[in-house]
Write an enzyme that holds these catalytic residues in place. Structure first.
Site, PDB file in Angstrom:
ATOM      1  N   CYS A 152       0.798  48.050  12.023  1.00 13.47           N
ATOM      2  CA  CYS A 152       0.699  46.758  10.631  1.00 13.47           C
ATOM      3  C   CYS A 152      -0.498  46.310  10.891  1.00 13.47           C
ATOM      4  O   CYS A 152      -0.567  45.160  11.384  1.00 13.47           O
ATOM      5  CB  CYS A 152       1.987  46.509  10.458  1.00 13.47           C
ATOM      6  SG  CYS A 152       1.193  45.379   8.491  1.00 13.47           S
ATOM      7  N   CYS A 154      -1.196  48.234   3.497  1.00 11.18           N
ATOM      8  CA  CYS A 154      -0.817  46.980   4.620  1.00 11.18           C
ATOM      9  C   CYS A 154      -0.910  45.784   3.412  1.00 11.18           C
ATOM     10  O   CYS A 154      -1.838  44.856   2.407  1.00 11.18           O
ATOM     11  CB  CYS A 154      -1.599  46.805   5.310  1.00 11.18           C
ATOM     12  SG  CYS A 154      -1.401  45.237   6.435  1.00 11.18           S
TER      13      CYS A 154
END
Length: 421
Positions: free
Chosen positions: A172, A350
């Site tokens: 991430c 994200c």
């Protein structure tokens, strides 16, 4: 019916399908594939399964560690044979995996989903600083340390609050700055913002890889007086002096040391050593798969999913969801002697939390082009996206994705955009 736990020592096992790794990718594939194939083994050493995307919220005091975890037994399908052990070596030429306890697993087909490992020792002093209670050094990337972040945030009384992004691929790519925005918001709400210098140090050339979202994030940093330093990499922590040393990646031999009151570190990451040492990896150590079919480039009976693969996309749970349906369809076709045709477009997502009430939902593909689900401008900070991050996505993960029913938002995107394109 199998028992879904096997305690084993120097035992020979065999199966039609072996899944190595029981994280988000492994458990998702176990749920999907066990609906089609009954002879499945999953190899996973850990008792506890974490929903890691929640760690950002835990670090900001919005969730608790207990809300992010469940027992591994509860997320592995009952008809899948769980060997609670770690892979020691791969021998794909003869379709064998060896475990740490000395077991041998023979398989016909295999899915590799062993994630990334954290290389704390690549930063001098990092591990010691994390283990020291009052060091001011924290990370949201580990269940062992994530609660320390909020403790440091609550105790912050002024000085530099520094947030880092290492010179490696990571899980991430937005997470290193999410906690920065949360910290800035927390300090502002608690009357401490004027005592803090918020600094983001990233090894990347821009604040985010997708231009649309990068522009908005830079605007946010400018408006909130957050200093952004690009192409800078943390190499050393001196916890006794509260100093962090950074190298300038584009200027040989140039370094800078800064004092800190709070230092949130994203540890360097990479493929697990067992994968690097195997014939399954590419030159960088990642599982060498075709980026579209997710089939291994050398061994046709092996597929990969998730962070350990060589796919050039941001490594997120959303990517795993989108990859899972491709792996499912393609491996079933291979098992049935058919050609494979389904392709992964690189979709990843994200949710960029920008404080306690707002979030930017970044979604994009291999070409770093926005691939948004909702017919609104997701480049804006939206409360609805924060609520989705906090409540909807964890529900989807535990109750839909890990049960094999979630393939990412592609179908939702089609419905939402019907007649609008």
């Amino acid at each position: 019916m199998f028992s879904n736990c096997v305690i084993s020592r120097n035992i020979q096992h065999s199966c039609k399908l072996l899944i190595v790794g029981g994280g988000s990718g492994g458990c998702t594939m176990a749920a999907k594939l066990s609906k089609y194939e009954r002879d499945v083994i999953i190899l996973e050493p850990n008792d506890t399964h974490y929903y890691q995307p929640m760690f950002t919220l835990i670090g900001g005091g919005m969730k608790t560690i207990s809300q992010s975890r469940s027992s591994t037994k509860s997320v592995i399908p009952k008809n899948v044979n769980w060997i609670q052990d770690r892979v020691k070596s791969f021998n794909p030429k003869v379709n064998i995996v060896t475990t740490s306890n000395g077991d041998i697993i023979n398989y016909d087909y295999m899915v590799v989903s062993i994630g990334l490992q954290y290389n704390y020792d690549q930063i001098i002093g990092l591990r010691e600083a994390l283990d020291e209670k009052d060091s001011g050094v924290c990370t949201n990337y580990s269940s062992q340390y994530v609660e320390k972040t909020y403790q440091i945030l609550q105790n912050f009384n002024g000085g530099n609050a520094i947030f880092t992004f290492p010179n490696t691929p990571i899980k991430c790519a937005g997470a290193p700055q999410k906690i920065m925005y949360i910290t800035e918001d927390y300090l502002r709400r608690n009357g401490k913002r004027n005592k803090a210098n918020i600094i983001y140090k990233t090894s990347t050339p821009a604040i985010f890889g997708v231009k649309k979202y990068a522009q908005k994030l830079q605007q946010i940093c400018n408006a909130r007086n957050i200093e952004v330093g690009t192409r800078q990499n943390l190499i050393k922590i001196d916890a006794t002096q509260n100093k962090a040393t950074f190298e300038f990646l584009d200027i040989p031999n140039k370094t800078e040391s800064l004092e800190y009151s709070m230092l949130h570190v994203t540890p360097p990451m990479g493929p697990p050593d067992v994968l690097i040492k195997s014939s399954l990896s590419n030159s960088a150590g990642y599982l060498d798969v075709d980026p579209y079919t997710l089939r291994h480039n050398v061994y046709g009976n092996i597929f990969g999913i998730g962070d350990c693969t060589s796919c050039p996309t941001s490594k997120t749970g959303a990517a795993v969801a989108a990859q899972s349906i491709i792996v499912l369809k393609n491996i079933i076709n291979v098992m049935n002697g058919k050609n494979i045709k389904d392709k992964y477009d690189g979709y990843t997502s994200c949710p960029l939390v920008t404080g306690y009430s707002k979030c930017i939902l970044a979604e994009f593909d291999y070409n770093l082009k926005p691939l948004e689900t909702f017919p609104i401008n997701q480049g804006n900070e939206l409360r609805s996206m924060l609520l989705m991050k906090k409540h909807a996505l964890p529900f989807i993960y535990w109750n839909i994705m890990l049960k094999g029913y979630w393939n990412g938002p592609k179908m939702i995107r089609k419905i939402m955009h019907f007649g609008l394109d």
